[in-house]
Structures are given as C-alpha cells and as structure tokens.
Design an enzyme around this catalytic site. Structure first.
Site, PDB file in Angstrom:
ATOM      1  N   GLU A  89       0.826  -1.208   0.000  1.00 61.07           N
ATOM      2  CA  GLU A  89       0.000   0.000   0.000  1.00 61.07           C
ATOM      3  C   GLU A  89       0.858   1.254   0.000  1.00 61.07           C
ATOM      4  O   GLU A  89       1.931   1.285   0.619  1.00 61.07           O
ATOM      5  CB  GLU A  89      -0.931   0.059   1.219  1.00 61.07           C
ATOM      6  CG  GLU A  89      -2.296  -0.572   1.008  1.00 61.07           C
ATOM      7  CD  GLU A  89      -2.275  -2.066   1.255  1.00 61.07           C
ATOM      8  OE1 GLU A  89      -3.185  -2.760   0.768  1.00 61.07           O
ATOM      9  OE2 GLU A  89      -1.342  -2.533   1.913  1.00 61.07           O
ATOM     10  N   THR A  90       0.348   2.266  -0.687  1.00 58.52           N
ATOM     11  CA  THR A  90       0.891   3.621  -0.609  1.00 58.52           C
ATOM     12  C   THR A  90      -0.235   4.525  -0.127  1.00 58.52           C
ATOM     13  O   THR A  90      -1.349   4.495  -0.675  1.00 58.52           O
ATOM     14  CB  THR A  90       1.412   4.113  -1.963  1.00 58.52           C
ATOM     15  OG1 THR A  90       2.502   3.275  -2.375  1.00 58.52           O
ATOM     16  CG2 THR A  90       1.906   5.554  -1.879  1.00 58.52           C
TER      17      THR A  90
END
Length: 255
Positions: free
Chosen positions: A84-85
């Site tokens: 995830e970002t």
C-alpha cells in the site's frame, strides 16, 4: 457496543508502539513521474509494527498539499510497488472526539490508500505509517490528535507517551457461515495444511476468520494460496492468542 454480528458504532483500537523518530523513517528517491509534475513534496517509506529497521510491514506515504488525481496516485503506488501507498492532504483543523470520547482540537486530513493496482477502502498499517509520518515531521504537530477522512469513514490517531500511536478503526464483526456458502471446515484445514481438529472457522465479513490453537501454528503456516483465491472472500485472516507479553494475539492475512 452492539451485539456481535452487527455493524455500526463499534470501534476497534490498534495500539502501536515505535520510537518517535526512528532511524528507519527515510525519504525515498522521487520517481520521474513525481519529479515531472512536483505534486508530491514528500514521499516517505515507513516500516510499521516494528522497532527494527527493514522489518515489520512497509508502506509508502505521500504527503500532498492538495487533492490529486486518482490515476496519478495509482501510478505513484505502482511505481513504489509496496502493498500500500498512502496519500494524504490537509483539510483544516476542528474539534474532534478523542479516543476516550473527550472533545479535543485536532488536525484533519483526507487519506486514501492504493495498492500497485487498485484503490482500497481501508488499510491499517498504511494508516499507522501516515500518522507516524505526520507526528515525526520536523517541528511536530500542533495537536496530539489527527482525524482522517477516508472511504471507510472517519479514523482517529492519537499520539500517546513514548511515541505510542493509538488508532481507532471501525469494527467489522464476523458473521456465522451459512451452509453451502464458502469453504467447509475440512476445505479450510486442507488449504492451510493443518489437521481439521486444529481449525476453528469463526466466521466471515469481507474476509474469512480462522482461529488456531497457538501462535506457533500461525507462524508456521504455508497455505495453498491458489485454493484460498477461489473462496468468495477478499482473503483469509488466521489468528491465535499471543504466546507472551508482547502481544494479545497474532494474525496473518492471506489473499
């Protein structure tokens, strides 16, 4: 709270401890995409749930000054190639309800999470990473409370003593499985590579929740991911009671 099986005002808390400014909070090199349009003034790599560098659960955190296009955010997340970002930008300051119900002044941000391929509705470790990035910024924050507006509603992060960050998330209690829907207990045991008497299928919401007798069994799992992918759930959470004072329970997620 409400009775198990009902969604609503129930909240789940995650207590996460880390040094306030650890050495593994590090700036990553900007990609050419970010350099070209300069929409991302800070892009950080944060390792959540650990006191050791290059361990835990990594997430990228993109600190924005204003909202960004979803296609651009997706491209940045694909470039980072982490699970995830997190992307966030400030929306102001307001009175917020603290984790103990007390009113307090807090800063507010919009927060969105992207995998390398899609936007997701909720992510715990990337939210912790985002809060840590804000609390660890030079000069600190005006308030020990942060409020995040997200696709899953409002999330609150509070800075406690010794760099502890406490998060409040919406609860999603598992529902009992219905006959003929999803895998049987035997199929779950086969996919996890365990004897059927060691597996307790607790129930499901978006994910299937499976309890095992001890933390060692969770750590040793090597599931058949192809079999898991065929089940009608986002993924499988496998959990057990913690084996020491470090944690109340341990969990792994497969999906």
């Amino acid at each position: 709270g409400e009775e198990p099986g009902h969604l609503g005002s129930m909240r789940a808390r995650a207590l996460c401890r880390a040094p306030h400014r650890p050495p593994w909070l590090r700036a990553k090199s900007f990609s050419s995409l970010v350099m070209a349009d300069e929409r991302c003034p800070a892009l950080l790599h944060v390792d959540s749930f650990t006191r050791v560098a290059f361990a835990g659960n990594p997430a990228a955190v993109c600190l924005l000054d204003a909202p960004a296009d979803a296609t651009w955010m997706g491209a940045v997340a694909a470039n980072q190639n982490l699970s995830e970002t997190a992307f966030m930008w400030p929306t102001g300051a307001s009175e917020v309800e603290g984790l103990e119900g007390e009113p307090a002044r807090g800063e507010t941000f919009e927060l969105r999470w992207f995998t390398p391929s899609v936007e997701v509705d909720l992510c715990g470790h990337a939210t912790l990473a985002a809060a840590h990035a804000l609390f660890s910024a030079p000069g600190g924050r005006e308030s020990p409370l942060l409020r995040f507006g997200t696709r899953s509603g409002e999330l609150v992060a509070a800075l406690r003593g010794e760099g502890c960050i406490e998060l409040e998330f919406p609860a999603s209690p598992p529902r009992p499985l219905l006959d003929g829907v999803g895998p049987t207990r035997g199929e779950v045991a086969l996919a996890l590579g365990l004897p059927v008497d060691k597996v307790v299928v607790v129930g499901a919401s978006d994910d299937l929740l499976v309890a095992l007798p001890d933390a060692g069994a969770v750590a040793a799992l090597a599931p058949d991911l192809h079999a898991v992918s065929r089940w009608p759930y986002r993924g499988v959470i496998v959990t057990a009671a913690g084996s020491g004072s470090e944690a109340d329970f341990v969990s792994r997620f497969f999906g």
